[in-house]
Design a protein around this motif. Sequence first.
Motif, PDB file in Angstrom:
ATOM      1  N   VAL A 137       1.822  10.515  21.812  1.00 46.03           N
ATOM      2  CA  VAL A 137       2.957  11.068  21.084  1.00 46.03           C
ATOM      3  C   VAL A 137       4.134  10.118  21.051  1.00 46.03           C
ATOM      4  O   VAL A 137       4.892  10.058  20.096  1.00 46.03           O
ATOM      5  CB  VAL A 137       3.385  12.404  21.728  1.00 46.03           C
ATOM      6  N   MET A 138       4.294   9.324  22.088  1.00 45.02           N
ATOM      7  CA  MET A 138       5.482   8.478  22.159  1.00 45.02           C
ATOM      8  C   MET A 138       5.423   7.340  21.160  1.00 45.02           C
ATOM      9  O   MET A 138       6.423   6.720  20.847  1.00 45.02           O
ATOM     10  CB  MET A 138       5.631   7.921  23.573  1.00 45.02           C
ATOM     11  N   LEU A 139       4.221   7.081  20.657  1.00 40.62           N
ATOM     12  CA  LEU A 139       4.083   5.929  19.788  1.00 40.62           C
ATOM     13  C   LEU A 139       4.245   6.261  18.319  1.00 40.62           C
ATOM     14  O   LEU A 139       4.217   5.372  17.481  1.00 40.62           O
ATOM     15  CB  LEU A 139       2.701   5.309  19.993  1.00 40.62           C
ATOM     16  N   ILE A 140       4.391   7.526  18.014  1.00 40.70           N
ATOM     17  CA  ILE A 140       4.315   7.926  16.615  1.00 40.70           C
ATOM     18  C   ILE A 140       5.313   7.216  15.719  1.00 40.70           C
ATOM     19  O   ILE A 140       4.949   6.699  14.670  1.00 40.70           O
ATOM     20  CB  ILE A 140       4.478   9.448  16.477  1.00 40.70           C
ATOM     21  N   ILE A 141       6.548   7.158  16.123  1.00 35.56           N
ATOM     22  CA  ILE A 141       7.523   6.531  15.238  1.00 35.56           C
ATOM     23  C   ILE A 141       7.272   5.048  15.047  1.00 35.56           C
ATOM     24  O   ILE A 141       7.193   4.564  13.920  1.00 35.56           O
ATOM     25  CB  ILE A 141       8.969   6.806  15.703  1.00 35.56           C
ATOM     26  N   PRO A 142       7.125   4.274  16.130  1.00 40.34           N
ATOM     27  CA  PRO A 142       6.851   2.849  15.887  1.00 40.34           C
ATOM     28  C   PRO A 142       5.525   2.623  15.153  1.00 40.34           C
ATOM     29  O   PRO A 142       5.435   1.716  14.320  1.00 40.34           O
ATOM     30  CB  PRO A 142       6.790   2.239  17.293  1.00 40.34           C
ATOM     31  N   GLN A 143       4.527   3.448  15.410  1.00 40.20           N
ATOM     32  CA  GLN A 143       3.270   3.275  14.682  1.00 40.20           C
ATOM     33  C   GLN A 143       3.487   3.524  13.206  1.00 40.20           C
ATOM     34  O   GLN A 143       2.885   2.875  12.350  1.00 40.20           O
ATOM     35  CB  GLN A 143       2.197   4.247  15.201  1.00 40.20           C
ATOM     36  N   PHE A 144       4.368   4.465  12.911  1.00 41.40           N
ATOM     37  CA  PHE A 144       4.649   4.756  11.520  1.00 41.40           C
ATOM     38  C   PHE A 144       5.322   3.572  10.845  1.00 41.40           C
ATOM     39  O   PHE A 144       5.032   3.236   9.698  1.00 41.40           O
ATOM     40  CB  PHE A 144       5.537   5.999  11.419  1.00 41.40           C
TER      41      PHE A 144
ATOM     42  N   PRO B 297       0.853   7.963  26.583  1.00 43.44           N
ATOM     43  CA  PRO B 297       0.799   9.203  25.823  1.00 43.44           C
ATOM     44  C   PRO B 297       0.964   8.910  24.336  1.00 43.44           C
ATOM     45  O   PRO B 297       1.976   8.338  23.944  1.00 43.44           O
ATOM     46  CB  PRO B 297       1.978  10.014  26.362  1.00 43.44           C
TER      47      PRO B 297
END
Lengths: 306, 275, 443
Positions: free
Chosen positions: B118-125, B116
Amino acid sequence: MRAQSKHQLTSQRFFHDVLPTIIFLLPGFGLFFLFMLGPMGYSLRMSFYNWNLANPEMSTWVGFDNYIKALNDPVFRHAVLNTLIYTIITVSVQMVLGLCVAVLLNQQIRGRAFFRVSYYFPVITSWVIVSVLFEYLFNGQVGLVNYVLKDVLHITTTNLRWFIDDRLFFVPMTLLAIWKGVGWTTIIYLAGLQAIPAELYEAATVDGANGWQRFRFITLPLLRTTLVYLLIVLVIGGLNAYVSFFLITNGGNPLDRTHSILTWMYKVTFLKRDFGYGAAISYWLTLFVFLISLLQLKLLQKTADY
Amino acid sequence: MRKFFSNGWTYFFLLIGLAVVWLPLWYMLATSFKTQSAIFEVPPRLWPNPFTIQNYVDVLTTNHFDRYFFNSVKVAAGTVTLTLLVSSMLAYVFARVKFRGRDTLFSILLLGMMVPPVMLIIPQFIVASWLSLFNNHWGLILVYTTMNISMQTFLLRGVFELVPRDLEEAAFIDGADSWTVFLRIILPLSKPGLAVVIINSFLYSWEEFAWAQILIREESLRTLPIAIANYQGEHLTEWGHVFAATMIALIPVILIYLIFQRNFVQGIATTGLKG
Amino acid sequence: MKSQKSILKLVSAIITLAVFLTACASATTPVADHATQQPAANGSTATEAPAQSPASIAKVTVTYWHSMSNPETEQFNKVIAAFEAANPDITIESTRYASDDNSFQNAMVTAMSSKTFPDAARMDIAWVSQYAADGVLMPLDGQMSDFNAISKAVFPGPLSTNFYQGHYYGLPLDTNTQVLLWNKQVFQAAGINEPPKTLTEFADVACKLSDKNKEIYGYAQGGTYFWASAPIFYAMGGKIVDDKQTTATGYINGPQSVAAFTMLKSLYDKGCMSPNLLGGGIATDAGHGEGKYAMIIDGPWMVDKYKSMYPDFQTNFALIPTGPDGTTSSVVGGEDVVIFNSAKNKEATMKWLSYLMSPDAQRIMAEVGIMPTLAGLQNDPALPPYFGIFMEQLKTAQARVPHPKWSQMDDAINQAYQRILLGEQPVQASLDQAAEEINALLK
């Protein structure tokens, strides 16, 4: 890049075969590692800690606690239930309706292309747009649906508050997804239907089979690959429901009862700022999706022996 | 072709279905021409009265909607191009080159479809800012491409596998290198599949909301979905404006769809069914 | 060989792409000179672009985040322009987030994860202690040269929202409160000429002006979050915790709090209050402007909002009706401006803050309904006339709990209210549960 039978790594082979392969693979996998696997790993790591976002080095290890916390969390369980119900309804209706429309569209009728294009249109609108639209249609005070139900058809006597009831809200949520998705399933079915040779039907008719029998014994079996493919993709999509739930239920309103798994994950992560727990929730979902996909792939393997 | 129903019934059901499909869209269009007061009127009307284009005027002239539109076009163009390039290159290798670990590698790629976003948003940031990509359209393009790679490579591999090998063999014998074969033989014969990739990646980029919201700080760099969400302010839901903005945002989508749709169904047929 | 040549071509193409990529990335730190990007409104002339001045002046950029509404943001550009004109070596890069809590808080979270905070930000007073507790804010007392002067010039209540464990972590940028908005036309059509003075009258009038079947209501609340019920809550004498913030027992579930929520619940049950507060209905501002909600409780920004949405609508304000002990009250809102520890140019940022706290800047923003915190501006003629009633209400308005975990306490009360409205728990039991939850947070 031909398949080589020699195993020697001559310099010619390297430049001719191996280097191009690497170059072709590099950009894609580069991006993939950087923005997908890397973050996935980071997220996985977060899930085993009581993660302190401002100062990660101060995070404390909690092992599987976050995962167990999810299983004991009533909101999470309710979100899973919501997501499952939503998935079951949307997938089954889309698969049946899509097939019906595809069968209809498979006839030699005039305007086929027009119908096809029209039915597909909702698919290309965005979830944001469709959510806003259905929010308006199902508005609890001035929505069109309420108006039709109450003042035109006289089925209800009061305006229904669709979005605050944890059972009623399934109606707009599933209708939204079905309305948006049927066109896509139709197109996939159509492709599958068109791959069935006409002679089979002709032969069957000659043998005295009627429409229904033709459908049951020729169409359905030969559509099996299509069916399994659709099932996989639709189920994954249903389990990952996010944007529509996010925009419409406004954070599980009321009382965190209308969450999907992902909107709860979002709330936990961004509003409650419990990053480890949020990561654990998302991995539960990933695991679930992975298992279901594996299961369905096995199904596909079996049917591929046609 | 076989007939299940007589043409009459077929048309009947199809038309009913069509009405169900079009009614919400029509309502959205009609509402975009209504005045703010008319939006909450009871009984709700299917045709605006009074008719006004003020919503469109407002949307187009205030709050830099044109800039958001242009940004979305820019990001979409970048995403589509990069996705086409990268996933076709990947698909070519997976379709034609045998090497040890190929299937494992491919399975890893497929993992991308199960996650999903959405779960990656912080690490991707974190990754994006480490690469100095935050507040930058390339940050959007690269991540959007990445999120699309798995699916599009999967699709294209199926397409490429269907291209008859004799053409390639002949080309190799004539001394062509892989890049030429790729460009001159494989790609041109896979146009329907490529059309699908174009539509898919365009749609993804055009409507993506969460990542754009987070990555782009500078207001003049923001994309359309944010503009639409902004109209849904906290206190006042300016439905007329929201739908006007929505309509405008749909125009490129419709255009791309109409241009490529002939290829599209064909494309689905060759890509959608490969295991 | 032919193949080698083309491979080299490919490799160099990729390298070029990579170089192009990084070049693009580093080049894109836009000098956001909003003074030139916005069309100058009302012929304001101070829009000369300092950014175009010769490179001999070392330029410093101060990043600033806020979540003001559209008209407020437009107006704010004048403030930025004025500051940049007076300080040609400083550029303000202002980023606006959507007004819902999600966007701004989200951005804060991601900023925290990558340590990319802005230099300064305008944030809700309720959040300052939370970020101070996180350790990301810079204490201003003792650092800002004019801190003492400014803090003496502002209202003490708003200033106190910046206080955390011995230091002040921000300055009060604007303040506001909520008052009663009543639709004169609707009232007069029912034969009532005056807004209700007491809460008992209020309840009567709300019911009189309601017609559930036509979706017309005498009163509507924006939602179940505490801010919406706070004015009535405080006017009824309700309290959340004791002054020392040690316990909620006896306060949030005390008799006055219970009375407040009981009243609201009965209004809801009788169909005198719109069900929109639970979601999926007509928003309060649209409803009020349309005449569907006779009364709402809201803030000074409504005037400007209605100017653009319902230009013919006339807003009528009144003080919050008095509670059983005869006094009115309301809730204090507002925004503080803070500086982050990670700010690169603390000097420049502090200059920016000083300017924001100056009478000039506050007067400019007052034009769009943002109330100044400088006591000296109280009777300033430049202020819009409708500020009068808000200033009056501010005298008796109360602040919410200034605690780092306030948002979770808000959640507890929010959910208690929802349980009450949905009939799942009687008022006392529901508030008892909220008290327990808040006590746990206070530890």
